[in-house]
Design an enzyme around this catalytic site. Structure first.
Site, PDB file in Angstrom:
ATOM      1  N   SER A   1       0.834  -1.198   0.000  1.00 35.57           N
ATOM      2  CA  SER A   1       0.000   0.000   0.000  1.00 35.57           C
ATOM      3  C   SER A   1       0.870   1.251   0.000  1.00 35.57           C
ATOM      4  CB  SER A   1      -0.883   0.003   1.250  1.00 35.57           C
ATOM      5  OG  SER A   1      -1.475   1.262   1.462  1.00 35.57           O
TER       6      SER A   1
ATOM      7  N   TYR B   1      -1.420  -0.578   9.945  1.00 31.50           N
ATOM      8  CA  TYR B   1      -1.559  -0.958   8.534  1.00 31.50           C
ATOM      9  C   TYR B   1      -0.272  -0.657   7.757  1.00 31.50           C
ATOM     10  CZ  TYR B   1      -3.967  -1.062   3.951  1.00 31.50           C
ATOM     11  OH  TYR B   1      -4.371  -1.330   2.668  1.00 31.50           O
TER      12      TYR B   1
ATOM     13  N   LYS C   1       2.227  -3.275   5.807  1.00 28.71           N
ATOM     14  CA  LYS C   1       2.450  -3.149   4.373  1.00 28.71           C
ATOM     15  C   LYS C   1       3.928  -2.921   4.050  1.00 28.71           C
ATOM     16  CE  LYS C   1      -1.811  -3.688   3.049  1.00 28.71           C
ATOM     17  NZ  LYS C   1      -2.228  -4.971   2.465  1.00 28.71           N
TER      18      LYS C   1
END
Length: 305
Positions: A152, A165, A169
């Site tokens: 991401s 997150y 990633k």
């Protein structure tokens, strides 16, 4: 040259909605037999139902493709092992793994619980490792495999409120780099997608609707299809959104050499702009690259003095 996957078997995780759904349908349309995996939870990972994944399977089979549904939780080794066994029992091989399953538990770091931090890491990063570990021996034995992990922009560049997150990633970059080296002699290639698309995970982040409408999952799927093709590269990071495609790299500046007497924080501070200059950057194929760069600088200094 047309790219197809006839004779290939693919597992796509998180394939009940969004990007995973688009990936599964496109792989099947180009001839792959597809395992449509999805636990069926909400965006934050709660709940579970295979109904969405079953709808994707029904769509693929109605269109003349071949797919089966699987509700394995990617964080559970036994469930993933059972999914891979079911795939092998039915089709005898696994050629493609698309690690796409994910959840969001966004909060600023000072408000985030460590439980939410761990849960997001478990689904995205550990789940990717569990699924990859389950198919790795099969791909080694076949001397063929194509793996895509879904990173991401949050991992590559950072997004406010996504420490968990983003960490997951970014961790995929190191994971890919190691497996690129380990899989090379077995015909296994591994790459990363860094996508932005209109899915249920992006509807609440404030992107204007006209822009969001251009950010189709199908635009991301085009890059995925290339990265799992026979002639795919390996160790590539493909950033993609709304029909735009770029390759991401981890690079280092050329840097400087400081002799022993000058290896102080004050000297580093004094030459920080030179250390940070992006006029000459390097992309290294493995971790020995930076060391060799600095050793050569030290040798040049010694030769001159």
């Amino acid at each position: 040259m047309s790219i197809d996957y006839k004779g290939k078997v693919a597992i796509v995780t998180g394939a009940g909605n969004g990007l995973g759904k688009s990936h599964a349908i496109a792989l099947a349309a180009r001839g792959a037999k597809v395992v449509v995996n999805d636990l069926g939870g909400s965006v934050d990972g709660s709940g579970g139902s295979i109904s969405a994944a079953q709808e994707v399977v029904n769509h693929i089979n109605a269109a003349g493709g071949e797919a089966i549904v699987n509700g394995a939780n990617v964080t559970k080794e036994d469930e993933v092992a059972a999914m891979v066994k079911e795939t092998m029992d039915k089709w005898g091989r696994v050629d493609i793994l698309v690690n796409n399953a994910g959840i969001l538990r966004d909060k600023t770091f000072h408000k985030m619980t460590l439980a939410d931090f761990r849960t997001v890491i478990d689904v995205h990063l550990v789940g990717t490792a569990i699924c990859t570990h389950a198919v790795w021996p099969i791909m080694r034995e076949q001397t063929y495999g194509r793996i895509v992990c879904t990173s991401s922009p949050s991992g590559l560049h950072g997004i406010f409120g996504q420490a968990n997150y983003g960490a997951a990633k970014a961790g995929m970059i190191g994971f890919m780099n190691a497996l690129h080296l380990e899989g090379a002699k077995y015909g296994i290639k591994i790459n990363l997608l860094s996508p932005s698309a209109k899915t249920r995970m992006t509807l609440d982040i404030g992107i204007p609707e006209p822009i969001l409408d251009q950010m189709t999952p199908e635009a991301i799927t085009a890059a995925m299809l290339f990265l799992v093709s026979e002639d795919a590269p390996s160790r590539a990071i493909v950033s993609c959104a709304a029909g735009g495609y770029a390759r991401g790299y981890v690079v280092e500046t050329d840097g400087i050499y400081l002799p022993p007497d000058d290896q102080t924080p004050e000297e580093i501070a004094a030459r920080w702009d030179e250390i940070s200059s992006t006029d000459n950057v390097h992309y290294y194929e493995n971790s020995s690259g930076p060391s060799m760069n600095f050793m050569n600088k030290a040798k040049d200094f010694a030769d001159k003095n």
